[in-house]
Design an enzyme around this catalytic site. Structure first.
Site, mmCIF file in Angstrom:
data_model
loop_
_atom_site.group_PDB
_atom_site.id
_atom_site.type_symbol
_atom_site.label_atom_id
_atom_site.label_comp_id
_atom_site.label_asym_id
_atom_site.label_seq_id
_atom_site.Cartn_x
_atom_site.Cartn_y
_atom_site.Cartn_z
ATOM 1 N N GLU A 149 34.646 78.487 50.739
ATOM 2 C CA GLU A 149 34.846 79.407 51.857
ATOM 3 C C GLU A 149 36.286 79.318 52.353
ATOM 4 O O GLU A 149 36.897 78.261 52.316
ATOM 5 C CB GLU A 149 33.873 79.045 52.984
ATOM 6 C CG GLU A 149 33.652 80.171 53.958
ATOM 7 C CD GLU A 149 32.376 79.968 54.767
ATOM 8 O OE1 GLU A 149 31.377 80.631 54.470
ATOM 9 O OE2 GLU A 149 32.395 79.141 55.679
ATOM 10 N N HIS A 188 39.404 79.618 55.177
ATOM 11 C CA HIS A 188 39.756 79.480 56.595
ATOM 12 C C HIS A 188 41.233 79.809 56.737
ATOM 13 O O HIS A 188 42.024 79.016 57.246
ATOM 14 C CB HIS A 188 39.423 78.073 57.110
ATOM 15 C CG HIS A 188 38.658 78.104 58.383
ATOM 16 N ND1 HIS A 188 38.827 77.189 59.387
ATOM 17 C CD2 HIS A 188 37.726 78.972 58.838
ATOM 18 C CE1 HIS A 188 38.013 77.476 60.392
ATOM 19 N NE2 HIS A 188 37.333 78.556 60.086
ATOM 20 N N HIS A 226 34.085 89.765 58.201
ATOM 21 C CA HIS A 226 33.805 88.378 57.825
ATOM 22 C C HIS A 226 32.304 88.132 57.713
ATOM 23 O O HIS A 226 31.846 87.459 56.797
ATOM 24 C CB HIS A 226 34.429 87.448 58.875
ATOM 25 C CG HIS A 226 34.355 86.000 58.540
ATOM 26 N ND1 HIS A 226 35.286 85.371 57.752
ATOM 27 C CD2 HIS A 226 33.450 85.057 58.884
ATOM 28 C CE1 HIS A 226 34.964 84.101 57.630
ATOM 29 N NE2 HIS A 226 33.856 83.871 58.305
#
Lengths: 753, 224
Positions: free
Chosen positions: A104, A106, A60
């Site tokens: 992004e 999640h 990540h």
């Protein structure tokens, strides 16, 4: 050893415990990666140091599997001020202003705890944007869930949507676009990709590079707790049955604090006190401090006794790895300290000097009088492992012969079935839970091609936003699918009249240690790169999410592209529903011929076959430029691109939006009606123009070498396609609007849990 | 007339409200921070905008209602100064007791943002005189807790005194409010609370200007 046990055990584990193989594995580090650590520091790391390495070197944070390929993407252009590598990309929009944006993922947190996972995903991306000095003005989210019939899907949809809304609505940013899709391949691993954009002055962009020795490192925002300890490491692992035990690694969001943090940061930035700023996202204090120091060629010394905490007896390990939300790290000008502190006190936020910059390039952590870590700061980032993983060439499916696909008996019913299927139904149930209007600048809400917001302080300027990818295409041919994701995003921006400026990529894939998954990643990036180059649509920020697998089954490869476009004069913007009675309906681009991997075949016939449509980037550009210029000349009353569902879905969506029917004649088109109506050939749009401009537009298209076809007229209250179908607009709408609310209202039992 | 906007941490439609008042009145409103204890005598209109004051982590508006600035708002309201509370502002006015009733969670239990239709139920108030009686106007809503509720006696007296300023048309009630109530005034008629956001529909860019007359009325810009 599970994550939960480790996090709990950490309270009692002293900093000097022996580092066992088990402990190394629990930190997601491979034996050879641990050897690299030993070689770098010449000794066994402390427990805290092991945690720091694990946070910095996971997939990540380090992009260790994707870096080699990400470097091939086009990231520059005349308008690009800041490309990848900072919190977000920055693109010039003229008049001394710029748009700052990023997307992004999640994914893993949202699957474990949907509300908080999605909420903090939103919070993280908003922070990325305002860390750079920009006030967020628009958000989007691209969501992918498992089969609607899977026992967990409803729960995930409900939680993720309310989590995003709960955060974005309270923070006060309009959600203007996004995607929602279902596929069994996301059953064990949903995707939550959040996008945010903000506006800043080009002469007031804030970066993370620290400058100056002996300057105060200041901690701002919320207090540090144990939430999210090890989150980034968790996000880099595959799921298995122990997933429930990972819940404590999900962070908890506080949008109210974030809103206060936004106002305090923007106020503080105006004082000239800020030298460098970095938000605490993945791997919290560790990542942000290392980033600031390493970029500025400086060391950082932190005294953890000064860190504001909300739990007792936190160990150095926990503090360094906590992913508590709504926190920032800054390097401030010492003479401005009092002024800075007053602003944070006014907003009720913590302000603490927790360390200083040094000239020794060490990352030193002090806790209760002990030095618990002392590492070479540059090596934590620069020396992270980088892999050139084995990958396999994929694709090679031949196009499906349309003769192998039977025509439906009733085209009207086929269109209704398509519009009422989970993936093609209206997503109103979702976006009505988002505040789409806050800030008073929204010009186009979700439901059209792109979301549009005007730029404050300008009479006519606006920005358009779209998020796109067609995972079934990427699965069938990652290279063409990668190209198509970019092309569709570019096309959606174009369909409003916007000039596409730049894009952000959120690459969601499975386990890169498997050559076929790595092949998807590599080829998709190749396709994305080629399309971004051909369309002058550089990638200025992005995020990679790998290991999206459960029990060895990977998600569909999903490289989401978020794009931003500029509209000079929103009075000349096109909307999906702007047609007037009597307008001429024109197809820009060729006839539909390609049924392979089409939405109609997947959702109505249950067939996922053949190659996806290929994307001719020259044609894409030529047709798009033509449409944009007609819109900008004020000649177009409405416009919609042709994507999933083909011409049939496009016409249906246009008549529903305008609430006016159309009379369409396809008799001059070549080929069978199912391909004409449901084929997903690329580079196509439907536009409507005033009747008296029809001939002029078609002559212009001919002159520009753009394929076109006169389809018919806006008239009546039904979509009528001569000799093929005739369905009332109200019936189309009933089918399109009913699936989602009906699905979500069905009582659900989580029997499988 | 001179307007002021109350600023509390967590409010987020303050900028929308300031922009609307500025565009309509031609001058920027004064802004008043949470800790202020008095409001200037020359302020004729106080507006509490929407948002999530203090995160709405207790009952919506409950913390805000107990801040120093709200004591000052109450004093001004009792002297007859016009006060508008929109969305969270409405919730705050209910919590301060300046208006009767409560706003519960939407009947759907979900946040809802969409355009609704409002009926001007009483065009005789200081805030609605720019509309005609019974006029149907468009207006966006964006809230999680807008379901107006009160006891039967209060409801009866609200109706008898014509204190209901706006009602949702029955087909567009987004939250389950009793009697389709979208906005009410106090008995003196100088305090208005409403859930919908007229400040988001005041110009061509918003797709309409149905909300404009409300502010024009409150600012004394229409002939009574």
């Amino acid at each position: 050893m599970t994550m939960t046990k480790r996090a709990t055990a950490a309270m009692t584990i002293p900093n000097t415990i022996p580092i066992t193989e088990e402990l190394i594995a629990a930190h997601g580090l491979k034996p050879e990666e641990y050897q690299r650590i030993l070689d770098l520091i010449g000794r066994e790391p402390s427990f805290t140091e092991l945690g720091i390495f694990s946070a910095m070197w996971n997939e990540h944070c380090s992009y260790k599997s994707s870096k080699k390929w990400l470097r091939t993407l086009p990231t520059t252009g005349p308008r690009v001020i800041q490309g990848p590598g900072e919190n977000a990309g920055v693109v010039d929009i003229g008049d001394g202003e710029c748009v700052v944006f990023k997307m992004e993922s999640h994914n893993h947190p949202s699957y474990i705890e949907p509300y908080q996972g999605a909420a903090t995903g939103m919070g993280g991306i908003l922070r990325d944007v305002f860390t750079m000095g920009a006030r967020p003005i628009a958000a989007m989210n691209a969501l992918r869930f498992g089969d609607p019939d899977h026992p967990k899907t409803r729960h995930l949809v409900s939680g993720v949507v309310s989590g995003i809304g709960g955060y974005a609505n309270c923070f006060g940013v309009p959600t203007v676009g996004g995607e929602v899709e279902f596929d069994t391949r996301y059953n064990g691993n949903c995707l939550v990709n959040a996008f945010a954009a903000g506006i800043a002055r080009t002469d007031a962009i804030f970066l993370s590079e620290a400058k100056g020795v002996g300057l105060p490192v200041v901690y701002l925002g919320a207090k540090t707790g144990r939430d999210g300890v090890g989150g980034a490491t968790m996000a880099s692992a595959e799921f298995d049955e122990s997933i429930e035990e990972k819940r404590p690694t999900v962070q908890v969001g506080d949008p109210f604090t974030e809103k206060c943090l936004l106002e305090a940061c923007l106020e503080l930035m105006q004082t000239g006190a800020v030298i460098a700023i970095q938000d605490m996202g993945a791997a919290g204090l560790t990542c942000s401090a290392v980033e600031m120091g390493a970029k500025g060629d400086l060391g950082i010394e932190l005294d953890l006794d000064m860190v504001p905490v909300r739990e007792e007896n936190m160990s150095a390990y926990e503090m360094m790895l906590s992913e508590s939300q709504e926190r920032m790290l800054m390097v401030l000008k010492p003479e401005k300290e009092a002024e800075a502190k007053a602003i944070f006190v006014k907003w009720g936020l913590d302000f603490a000097i927790v360390g200083k910059t040094t000239d020794d390039l060490r990352f030193r952590i002090l806790h209760q009088g002990d030095e618990v870590a002392n590492l070479p700061i540059k090596d934590l980032g620069d020396e992270a492992p980088e892999y050139d993983r084995e990958w396999r060439e994929l694709g090679g499916l031949s196009p499906l012969d349309i003769a192998d696909v039977e025509e439906p008996e009733d085209y009207g019913q086929a269109l209704l079935d398509l519009l009422g299927s989970p993936n093609n139904a209206s997503k109103r149930w979702v976006w009505e839970q988002y505040d789409t209007l806050i800030q008073g600048s929204t010009l186009q809400i979700p439901g059209g091609d792109a979301g549009v917001v005007r730029v404050e302080g300008h009479d006519t300027k606006a920005l358009a936003f779209s998020s796109d990818v067609t995972p079934r295409y990427v699965e069938a041919n990652p290279y063409e699918g990668g190209k198509q994701a970019v092309a569709e995003c570019w096309r959606n921006l174009t369909a409003t009249g916007a000039e596409p400026l730049a894009s952000t990529d959120n690459l969601n894939f499975g386990n890169p240690e498997r050559p076929e998954i790595m092949g998807q990643l590599v080829m998709a990036i190749q396709g994305i790169g080629e399309a971004c180059t051909a369309l002058d649509f550089p990638i200025v920020s992005g995020n990679v999410s790998l290991y999206n697998e459960t029990n060895g089954e990977a998600i569909l490869p999903t490289p989401t592209i978020g794009g931003v476009g500029l509209i000079d004069d929103w009075n000349q913007m096109a909307r999906i529903g702007g047609a007037g009675a009597g307008d001429c309906v024109i197809l820009i681009g060729g006839d539909g011929t390609h049924l392979g991997q089409s939405a109609w075949m997947r959702d109505c016939l249950g067939r996922c076959e053949g190659a996806p449509p290929s994307v001719d980037l020259m044609e894409e550009r030529r047709n798009g430029d033509f449409v944009r210029s007609a819109i900008r000349n004020g000649q177009v009353t409405s416009c919609h691109d042709i994507s999933s569902g083909g011409l049939g879905a496009t016409l249906a969506e246009m008549v529903m939006a305008s609430d006016l029917g159309m009379k369409i004649d396809l008799s001059s088109s070549q080929g069978p009606a199912h391909a004409l109506l449901f084929g997903e050939d690329q580079a196509r749009y439907v536009i409507t123009v005033p009747a008296d401009l029809g001939s002029y537009i078609m002559a212009s298209a001919e002159g520009a070498g753009v394929p076109f076809r006169h389809l018919g007229t806006v008239s009546g209250s039904a979509l009528q396609i001569e000799g093929v179908l005739c369905v009332a607009v109200s019936a189309l709408r009933a089918a399109h609007e009913s699936w989602f609310p009906a699905y979500m209202d069905t009582p659900t039992t989580l029997a499988a849990e | 007339m001179k307007a002021a906007v109350i600023l509390l941490p967590g409010l987020n439609r303050d900028r929308d409200m300031i922009a609307a008042l500025t565009k309509i009145s031609g001058q920027a409103p004064q802004t008043i921070w949470q800790t202020e204890t008095s409001i200037d005598d020359d302020i004729d209109l106080i507006v509490i905008p929407g948002g999530f004051s203090y995160g709405d982590y207790l009952r919506c508006g409950a913390i805000a209602a107990r801040m120093p600035v709200m004591r000052a708002v109450r004093e001004k309201a009792e002297k007859g100064t016009r006060v508008i509370g929109v969305c969270n502002g409405f919730q705050i006015l209910l919590e301060t007791g300046l208006l009767p009733g409560a706003l519960m969670r939407n009947a759907s239990l979900k946040f809802v943002c969409r355009e609704v239709n409002l009926e001007v139920a009483n065009s005789g108030t200081a805030f609605t005189q720019g509309y005609s009686q019974g006029q149907i106007i468009r207006c966006p809503v964006a809230h999680h807790d807008g379901n107006y509720f009160t006891d039967p006696d209060t409801l009866a007296s609200l109706e008898a005194n014509r204190q209901v300023a706006f009602r949702y048309t029955p087909d567009t009630n987004p939250n389950g409010s009793l009697n389709n109530i979208a906005g009410i005034v106090n008995t003196a008629g100088n305090v208005l609370g409403m859930m919908p956001h007229p400040e988001n529909l005041i110009e061509a860019a918003h797709g309409g200007s149905d909300g404009r007359a409300l502010f024009e009325s409150a600012l004394g810009l229409v002939d009574a």
